[in-house]
Scaffold this motif. Structure first.
Motif, short mmCIF file in Angstrom:
data_model
loop_
_atom_site.label_atom_id
_atom_site.label_comp_id
_atom_site.label_asym_id
_atom_site.label_seq_id
_atom_site.Cartn_x
_atom_site.Cartn_y
_atom_site.Cartn_z
N UNK A 42 -26.43 9.80 35.69
CA UNK A 42 -25.39 8.86 35.30
C UNK A 42 -24.92 9.12 33.88
N UNK A 43 -25.83 9.52 33.00
CA UNK A 43 -25.49 9.75 31.61
C UNK A 43 -25.10 11.20 31.33
N UNK A 44 -24.80 11.97 32.35
CA UNK A 44 -24.47 13.37 32.19
C UNK A 44 -23.14 13.52 31.45
N UNK A 45 -23.00 14.58 30.68
CA UNK A 45 -21.77 14.83 29.92
C UNK A 45 -20.58 15.05 30.84
N UNK A 46 -20.79 15.69 31.99
CA UNK A 46 -19.69 15.94 32.92
C UNK A 46 -19.12 14.64 33.44
N UNK A 47 -19.98 13.70 33.81
CA UNK A 47 -19.52 12.41 34.31
C UNK A 47 -18.75 11.68 33.22
N UNK A 48 -19.26 11.70 32.00
CA UNK A 48 -18.58 11.04 30.89
C UNK A 48 -17.21 11.66 30.63
N UNK A 49 -17.10 12.99 30.70
CA UNK A 49 -15.81 13.62 30.43
C UNK A 49 -14.80 13.30 31.53
N UNK A 50 -15.24 13.23 32.78
CA UNK A 50 -14.32 12.86 33.87
C UNK A 50 -13.86 11.42 33.71
N UNK A 51 -14.78 10.51 33.40
CA UNK A 51 -14.39 9.11 33.20
C UNK A 51 -13.49 8.95 31.99
N UNK A 52 -13.70 9.72 30.93
CA UNK A 52 -12.82 9.66 29.77
C UNK A 52 -11.42 10.14 30.11
N UNK A 53 -11.33 11.20 30.91
CA UNK A 53 -10.00 11.68 31.33
C UNK A 53 -9.31 10.65 32.21
N UNK A 54 -10.06 9.96 33.06
CA UNK A 54 -9.46 8.91 33.88
C UNK A 54 -8.95 7.77 33.01
N UNK A 55 -9.71 7.43 31.94
CA UNK A 55 -9.29 6.36 31.04
C UNK A 55 -8.07 6.74 30.23
N UNK A 56 -7.89 8.04 29.92
CA UNK A 56 -6.73 8.47 29.15
C UNK A 56 -5.44 8.21 29.89
N UNK A 57 -5.44 8.31 31.20
CA UNK A 57 -4.24 8.08 31.98
C UNK A 57 -4.05 6.63 32.37
N UNK A 58 -4.95 5.74 31.96
CA UNK A 58 -4.89 4.33 32.31
C UNK A 58 -3.83 3.63 31.47
N UNK A 59 -2.89 2.94 32.11
CA UNK A 59 -1.81 2.29 31.40
C UNK A 59 -2.11 0.83 31.08
#
Length: 103
Positions: free
Chosen positions: A34-51
């Motif tokens: 759950x705390x993996x860097x890959x998961x965090x980077x994917x979730x961060x990219x999803x948050x960047x597109x959040x309006x």
């Protein structure tokens, strides 16, 4: 006779301790995933597109809040968060609130 009793106690102790240790190991492994860097980077990219501008994360694989009206005929917007959902859905895929069926 004493060897047989000792062996039975050893087997009983293993049967009691082993599942607990395996469960704790599985729990620690899942926490590490759950705390993996890959998961965090994917979730961060999803948050960047959040309006919405909120800090709460969307569930994975849910569409963005606004699709520009491209799929308005086949989706229903959630009254709470505005996320598009299929017409057959009873609950919002982003915030899990109940969708109105009379739309």
């Amino acid at each position: 006779m004493d060897v047989e009793v000792a062996f039975r106690l050893l087997v009983a102790a293993f049967c009691v301790v082993a599942p607990s240790l395996l469960f704790v190991g599985l729990l620690r492994g899942l926490e590490a995933l759950r705390d993996d860097r890959l998961v965090e980077s994917v979730l961060d990219r999803m948050d960047d597109g959040d309006e919405t501008g909120g800090t709460r994360r969307r569930a994975p694989f849910t569409p963005a809040v606004s699709d520009g009206g491209r799929r308005a005929a086949e989706t229903v917007a959630c009254d709470t968060c505005g996320a598009p959902n299929p017409r057959y859905a009873s609950y919002c895929g982003a915030c899990l609130s109940t969708l109105n069926a009379d739309d």
